[in-house]
Design a protein around this motif. Structure first.
Motif, PDB file in Angstrom:
ATOM      1  N   ILE A 105       0.825  -1.194   0.000  1.00 22.43           N
ATOM      2  CA  ILE A 105       0.000   0.000   0.000  1.00 22.43           C
ATOM      3  C   ILE A 105       0.872   1.261   0.000  1.00 22.43           C
ATOM      4  O   ILE A 105       0.460   2.316  -0.491  1.00 22.43           O
ATOM      5  CB  ILE A 105      -0.950   0.004   1.216  1.00 22.43           C
ATOM      6  N   VAL A 106       2.101   1.154   0.537  1.00 25.38           N
ATOM      7  CA  VAL A 106       3.024   2.295   0.510  1.00 25.38           C
ATOM      8  C   VAL A 106       3.301   2.693  -0.930  1.00 25.38           C
ATOM      9  O   VAL A 106       3.295   3.883  -1.279  1.00 25.38           O
ATOM     10  CB  VAL A 106       4.343   1.951   1.235  1.00 25.38           C
ATOM     11  N   GLU A 107       3.525   1.690  -1.785  1.00 22.84           N
ATOM     12  CA  GLU A 107       3.756   1.953  -3.207  1.00 22.84           C
ATOM     13  C   GLU A 107       2.567   2.697  -3.812  1.00 22.84           C
ATOM     14  O   GLU A 107       2.743   3.699  -4.519  1.00 22.84           O
ATOM     15  CB  GLU A 107       3.960   0.627  -3.946  1.00 22.84           C
ATOM     16  N   MET A 108       1.383   2.233  -3.524  1.00 22.46           N
ATOM     17  CA  MET A 108       0.185   2.871  -4.057  1.00 22.46           C
ATOM     18  C   MET A 108       0.056   4.304  -3.552  1.00 22.46           C
ATOM     19  O   MET A 108      -0.238   5.233  -4.322  1.00 22.46           O
ATOM     20  CB  MET A 108      -1.054   2.070  -3.669  1.00 22.46           C
ATOM     21  N   ALA A 109       0.294   4.507  -2.247  1.00 22.09           N
ATOM     22  CA  ALA A 109       0.186   5.845  -1.666  1.00 22.09           C
ATOM     23  C   ALA A 109       1.209   6.799  -2.282  1.00 22.09           C
ATOM     24  O   ALA A 109       0.905   7.976  -2.521  1.00 22.09           O
ATOM     25  CB  ALA A 109       0.376   5.771  -0.155  1.00 22.09           C
ATOM     26  N   GLN A 110       2.408   6.302  -2.554  1.00 20.75           N
ATOM     27  CA  GLN A 110       3.433   7.144  -3.169  1.00 20.75           C
ATOM     28  C   GLN A 110       3.014   7.574  -4.565  1.00 20.75           C
ATOM     29  O   GLN A 110       3.213   8.723  -4.957  1.00 20.75           O
ATOM     30  CB  GLN A 110       4.765   6.382  -3.222  1.00 20.75           C
ATOM     31  N   ILE A 111       2.427   6.649  -5.307  1.00 19.44           N
ATOM     32  CA  ILE A 111       2.000   6.962  -6.672  1.00 19.44           C
ATOM     33  C   ILE A 111       0.859   7.966  -6.663  1.00 19.44           C
ATOM     34  O   ILE A 111       0.861   8.940  -7.428  1.00 19.44           O
ATOM     35  CB  ILE A 111       1.595   5.668  -7.413  1.00 19.44           C
ATOM     36  N   VAL A 112      -0.122   7.755  -5.797  1.00 18.37           N
ATOM     37  CA  VAL A 112      -1.256   8.670  -5.730  1.00 18.37           C
ATOM     38  C   VAL A 112      -0.789  10.063  -5.317  1.00 18.37           C
ATOM     39  O   VAL A 112      -1.217  11.074  -5.889  1.00 18.37           O
ATOM     40  CB  VAL A 112      -2.323   8.150  -4.747  1.00 18.37           C
ATOM     41  N   THR A 113       0.108  10.131  -4.329  1.00 19.03           N
ATOM     42  CA  THR A 113       0.614  11.423  -3.862  1.00 19.03           C
ATOM     43  C   THR A 113       1.363  12.159  -4.974  1.00 19.03           C
ATOM     44  O   THR A 113       1.232  13.376  -5.126  1.00 19.03           O
ATOM     45  CB  THR A 113       1.545  11.230  -2.651  1.00 19.03           C
ATOM     46  N   ALA A 114       2.134  11.406  -5.772  1.00 18.27           N
ATOM     47  CA  ALA A 114       2.907  12.022  -6.853  1.00 18.27           C
ATOM     48  C   ALA A 114       2.023  12.438  -8.024  1.00 18.27           C
ATOM     49  O   ALA A 114       2.205  13.522  -8.599  1.00 18.27           O
ATOM     50  CB  ALA A 114       3.984  11.048  -7.334  1.00 18.27           C
ATOM     51  N   GLU A 115       1.057  11.587  -8.366  1.00 15.08           N
ATOM     52  CA  GLU A 115       0.224  11.840  -9.539  1.00 15.08           C
ATOM     53  C   GLU A 115      -0.958  12.759  -9.255  1.00 15.08           C
ATOM     54  O   GLU A 115      -1.445  13.451 -10.137  1.00 15.08           O
ATOM     55  CB  GLU A 115      -0.292  10.512 -10.099  1.00 15.08           C
ATOM     56  N   SER A 165       3.142  10.569   7.455  1.00 20.33           N
ATOM     57  CA  SER A 165       3.199   9.412   6.555  1.00 20.33           C
ATOM     58  C   SER A 165       4.645   8.945   6.485  1.00 20.33           C
ATOM     59  O   SER A 165       5.304   9.054   5.457  1.00 20.33           O
ATOM     60  CB  SER A 165       2.689   9.780   5.155  1.00 20.33           C
ATOM     61  N   PRO A 166       5.165   8.433   7.602  1.00 20.64           N
ATOM     62  CA  PRO A 166       6.608   8.212   7.725  1.00 20.64           C
ATOM     63  C   PRO A 166       7.218   7.312   6.662  1.00 20.64           C
ATOM     64  O   PRO A 166       8.318   7.568   6.185  1.00 20.64           O
ATOM     65  CB  PRO A 166       6.758   7.600   9.129  1.00 20.64           C
ATOM     66  N   GLN A 167       6.514   6.239   6.269  1.00 25.62           N
ATOM     67  CA  GLN A 167       7.114   5.320   5.307  1.00 25.62           C
ATOM     68  C   GLN A 167       7.264   5.921   3.917  1.00 25.62           C
ATOM     69  O   GLN A 167       7.973   5.371   3.077  1.00 25.62           O
ATOM     70  CB  GLN A 167       6.317   4.010   5.225  1.00 25.62           C
ATOM     71  N   LEU A 168       6.605   7.056   3.684  1.00 22.69           N
ATOM     72  CA  LEU A 168       6.785   7.729   2.401  1.00 22.69           C
ATOM     73  C   LEU A 168       8.069   8.551   2.377  1.00 22.69           C
ATOM     74  O   LEU A 168       8.520   8.974   1.321  1.00 22.69           O
ATOM     75  CB  LEU A 168       5.593   8.651   2.110  1.00 22.69           C
ATOM     76  N   PHE A 169       8.652   8.779   3.552  1.00 24.74           N
ATOM     77  CA  PHE A 169       9.839   9.628   3.647  1.00 24.74           C
ATOM     78  C   PHE A 169      11.062   8.905   4.209  1.00 24.74           C
ATOM     79  O   PHE A 169      12.187   9.281   3.920  1.00 24.74           O
ATOM     80  CB  PHE A 169       9.534  10.840   4.543  1.00 24.74           C
ATOM     81  N   THR A 170      10.840   7.900   5.046  1.00 22.13           N
ATOM     82  CA  THR A 170      11.961   7.287   5.750  1.00 22.13           C
ATOM     83  C   THR A 170      11.630   5.864   6.131  1.00 22.13           C
ATOM     84  O   THR A 170      10.471   5.454   6.080  1.00 22.13           O
ATOM     85  CB  THR A 170      12.284   8.094   7.038  1.00 22.13           C
TER      86      THR A 170
END
Length: 210
Positions: A105-115, A165-170
């Motif tokens: 889900i971290v991968e998905m959250a990163q993509i949604v945040t970027a896009e 959202s710590p796992q998105l940064f570290t």
């Protein structure tokens, strides 16, 4: 007979299961259609694409988090500083555990945040409303001395974004993140109590003109 909202939730539930198991990038709309017992064409009637489904999953999770965080406003016998502490640490712990349980889900959250950066801004706005209420309670009780609660809330978010959202940064452990957050919290509260200039937009340096 299933309503349109029921169908939306059925699609979202199926997507969450598949994203969690296989990952966002390895999932196709055709696979989701099969999971939902519908044709790909019918699926596209409800969502324009996979990113739209992922955004809705993240939005629902964000709204639930905001509702949970708002509970700090109604807890009896808490000072404004304690409510702020509850808010920041609840945000860290709930998000950390959710993302830790579902690494894909971290991968998905990163993509949604970027896009879809506007989606992330929506979530920040909801949480900022709670922060404003906490600061206003502190002003009313004489605990804080903040001229502009809205601006101060923006600065608190800027200072603590790493922890929301710590796992998105570290990839730091939760105890390490909590130790860092405690230090940041102490600095923030000191500024709120003292009416620090950093919490006043009128005392900020103007951006240089091009």
């Amino acid at each position: 007979m299933a309503t349109q909202d029921d169908t939306h939730q059925k699609i979202i539930a199926a997507a969450k299961r598949r994203f969690t198991r296989y990952g966002y990038t390895k999932t196709t709309m055709a696979e989701l259609a099969v999971d939902c017992d519908m044709s790909p064409g019918n699926l596209y009637r409800y969502f324009a694409g996979k990113l739209d489904i992922a955004e809705e999953i993240c939005r629902q999770a964000s709204m639930q988090t905001s509702e949970d965080l708002a509970r700090v406003l109604t807890q009896p016998g808490r000072t404004a500083a304690e409510r702020l502490h509850d808010f920041l640490f609840m945000d860290l712990r709930e998000t950390f555990h959710k993302l830790e349980q579902d690494p894909k889900i971290v991968e998905m959250a990163q993509i949604v945040t970027a896009e879809r950066p506007e989606f992330h801004n929506e979530g920040l706005k909801r949480e900022r409303e709670v922060l404003v209420s906490i600061i206003e309670l502190g002003n009313m009780s004489g605990e804080f001395n903040v001229l502009d609660p809205e601006f101060a809330s923006e600065m608190i978010q800027a200072a603590t974004l790493k922890f929301s959202s710590p796992q998105l940064f570290t990839r730091l452990t939760l105890p390490k993140l909590e130790r860092e957050l405690e230090g940041v919290y102490q600095i923030i509260v000191a500024g709120l109590r003292a009416g620090c200039a950093c919490m006043d937009p009128e005392k900020q340096p103007q951006a240089a003109e091009a």
